[in-house]
Design a protein around this motif. Structure first.
Motif, PDB file in Angstrom:
ATOM      1  N   THR A  39       4.698  -3.816  18.050  1.00 21.86           N
ATOM      2  CA  THR A  39       5.906  -3.613  18.846  1.00 21.86           C
ATOM      3  C   THR A  39       5.730  -2.485  19.852  1.00 21.86           C
ATOM      4  O   THR A  39       6.468  -2.403  20.830  1.00 21.86           O
ATOM      5  N   SER A  40       4.737  -1.628  19.640  1.00 20.58           N
ATOM      6  CA  SER A  40       4.462  -0.533  20.571  1.00 20.58           C
ATOM      7  C   SER A  40       3.808  -1.025  21.855  1.00 20.58           C
ATOM      8  O   SER A  40       3.690  -0.283  22.833  1.00 20.58           O
ATOM      9  N   GLY A  41       3.333  -2.277  21.853  1.00 21.42           N
ATOM     10  CA  GLY A  41       2.652  -2.827  23.021  1.00 21.42           C
ATOM     11  C   GLY A  41       1.144  -2.843  22.899  1.00 21.42           C
ATOM     12  O   GLY A  41       0.463  -3.416  23.760  1.00 21.42           O
ATOM     13  N   SER A  42       0.608  -2.234  21.852  1.00 14.75           N
ATOM     14  CA  SER A  42      -0.849  -2.221  21.655  1.00 14.75           C
ATOM     15  C   SER A  42      -1.313  -3.530  21.039  1.00 14.75           C
ATOM     16  O   SER A  42      -0.555  -4.217  20.349  1.00 14.75           O
ATOM     17  N   THR A  43      -2.586  -3.873  21.296  1.00 13.89           N
ATOM     18  CA  THR A  43      -3.180  -5.087  20.742  1.00 13.89           C
ATOM     19  C   THR A  43      -4.561  -4.768  20.177  1.00 13.89           C
ATOM     20  O   THR A  43      -5.370  -4.121  20.839  1.00 13.89           O
ATOM     21  N   VAL A  80      -7.716  -5.999  11.335  1.00  7.58           N
ATOM     22  CA  VAL A  80      -6.658  -5.472  12.189  1.00  7.58           C
ATOM     23  C   VAL A  80      -5.476  -5.170  11.286  1.00  7.58           C
ATOM     24  O   VAL A  80      -5.239  -5.858  10.293  1.00  7.58           O
ATOM     25  N   VAL A  81      -4.715  -4.120  11.626  1.00  6.16           N
ATOM     26  CA  VAL A  81      -3.587  -3.731  10.779  1.00  6.16           C
ATOM     27  C   VAL A  81      -2.526  -3.054  11.621  1.00  6.16           C
ATOM     28  O   VAL A  81      -2.836  -2.329  12.574  1.00  6.16           O
ATOM     29  N   SER A  82      -1.261  -3.302  11.293  1.00  5.58           N
ATOM     30  CA  SER A  82      -0.152  -2.675  12.005  1.00  5.58           C
ATOM     31  C   SER A  82       1.040  -2.515  11.072  1.00  5.58           C
ATOM     32  O   SER A  82       1.377  -3.427  10.309  1.00  5.58           O
ATOM     33  N   GLU A 125       4.095  -7.516  15.746  1.00  3.06           N
ATOM     34  CA  GLU A 125       4.992  -8.393  16.502  1.00  3.06           C
ATOM     35  C   GLU A 125       4.468  -9.833  16.557  1.00  3.06           C
ATOM     36  O   GLU A 125       5.250 -10.778  16.452  1.00  3.06           O
ATOM     37  N   LEU A 126       3.154  -9.981  16.692  1.00  4.78           N
ATOM     38  CA  LEU A 126       2.595 -11.330  16.789  1.00  4.78           C
ATOM     39  C   LEU A 126       1.117 -11.292  16.390  1.00  4.78           C
ATOM     40  O   LEU A 126       0.368 -10.424  16.845  1.00  4.78           O
TER      41      LEU A 126
END
Length: 383
Positions: A162-166, A368-370, A374-375
């Motif tokens: 959600t922060s915009g990072s990928t 990958v981890v968050s 968001e997607l």
């Protein structure tokens, strides 16, 4: 859980998360299967073919019962993206396959147990498929690309927050399977018969490369005694030299070989066999349920040191110099070495503890981890 037209649907208050499945293959008959443990219900979960309706298999009466519903989600034509929706899932997988996969169930005390498809079983032997793994719980979304069992249909990950990072894991290129297989075939016969990990289709095309653990199941005499001399040399070295095992918290623990066992921080380890090393699960690396936290932290670092063959060249594990020192010895996990050479960013689990590394070293695990996902986009076919 509600029922509509004899199909189960997610409760109105049940969390949902979108996953995009992108088809970058040249095939128009690619299917995906999404399965895991539903954290709200604590039961085995599948998505049905529509990509949104859950299927909770009933407990079968006998072992090896086929999955009752066809849960193959058909992807669109090459270049297209298909969206699916999941609830909170633990230990989940997305299987991608050209055509279909066969899933079977065993009866369990608290519900059905899924028999994970194997790249060597007869029903799925000649099918072209690959996997991605993930968990989405109340705290985070974690996903990874795994090659521990085999190298198959290429899979890549992109996780948007959600922060915009990928975050990206590039996976294998489109021709990655053939490249891995050819490299395995060219490993010197003096270093083990790695060519036996190559599996071809009935037409003679490269289909997949299986991990050394699966290779030893398929060919029982494969790699007999492969690591034996290397282990002997490690044991000899650390009779007089201190092995430093760097673990979170205590930091560097000193180890020496005494009375035939390697003692690190009060935990003793017998000599591992080749099978113990490749599987990271057996002999001294068997993880008892009540094992001390210190032992749970030590043995993955020993497993990584053996698979990467760094324990003779450096007296510290994980190797402080990182990837530049991995797989330099003639006796090493050549499968893992080749996988990391061929993947486009060098990342992806090639053995169970491929996430072991020194602080600041490049991640090899392909994860990958968050905390605020968001997607998740999973691409099949290489790019």
């Amino acid at each position: 859980m509600e029922t509509q037209n004899n199909e189960q649907v997610l409760d109105a208050d049940q969390a949902r998360f979108p996953i995009h499945l992108h088809n970058s293959t040249k095939a128009d008959n690619v299917h995906a299967y999404v399965t895991g443990t539903d954290l709200q219900r604590g039961t085995l979960f599948f998505l049905r073919a529509d990509g949104k309706t859950p299927h909770y298999p009933e407990n079968p009466s006998s072992p090896g019962t086929p999955l009752a519903h066809d849960c193959a989600i058909k992807l669109g034509k090459p270049g297209s993206t298909t969206q699916v929706t999941i609830p909170h899932l633990d230990s989940a997988r997305v299987y991608f396959v050209v055509r279909k996969l066969h899933f079977t169930l065993n009866p369990g005390d608290s519900g059905p147990a899924l028999i994970q498809p194997s790249p060597t079983d007869s029903k799925n032997r000649d099918v072209n498929w690959g996997i991605a793994e993930f968990t989405w719980d109340l705290e985070r979304l974690y996903a990874n690309v795994s090659f521990i069992d085999f190298v198959g249909l290429p899979v890549a990950l992109a996780l948007e927050s959600t922060s915009g990072s990928t975050q990206h894991v590039s996976g294998l290129p489109a021709d990655g399977v053939a490249t891995v297989c050819k490299k395995l075939e060219h490993v010197s016969s003096n270093h083990g018969d790695w060519a036996k990990l190559v599996m071809k289709s009935k037409q003679g095309d490269y289909l997949r490369a299986i991990g050394p653990g699966n290779g030893m199941v398929l060919h029982p005499k494969l790699f007999n005694g492969y690591y034996e001399k290397y282990v002997d040399n490690v044991w000899q070295k650390y009779q007089d030299t201190a092995l430093l095992v760097n673990i979170p918290g205590p930091g560097k623990l000193s180890g020496h070989v005494r009375n035939g066992e390697l003692n690190v921080g009060g935990e003793s380890f017998a000599k591992p066999s080749t099978s113990d090393i490749f599987s990271c699960d057996g002999g001294p690396f068997t993880l008892a349920p009540n094992a001390p936290a210190k032992r749970k932290a030590i043995f993955p670092r020993l497993c990584a040191g053996f698979n990467r063959s760094t324990l003779l060249d450096d007296h510290e594990t994980p190797d402080p110099d990182g990837g530049q020192d991995y797989y330099k010895h003639a006796v090493t996990n050549h499968y893992a070495k080749i996988v990391h050479e061929v993947t486009q960013d060098g990342r992806g689990y090639a053995f169970p503890y491929d996430d072991v590394r020194q602080d600041g070293a490049k991640d090899q695990s392909g994860s990958v981890v968050s905390d605020h996902p968001e997607l998740l986009t999973i691409t099949v076919g290489g790019h």
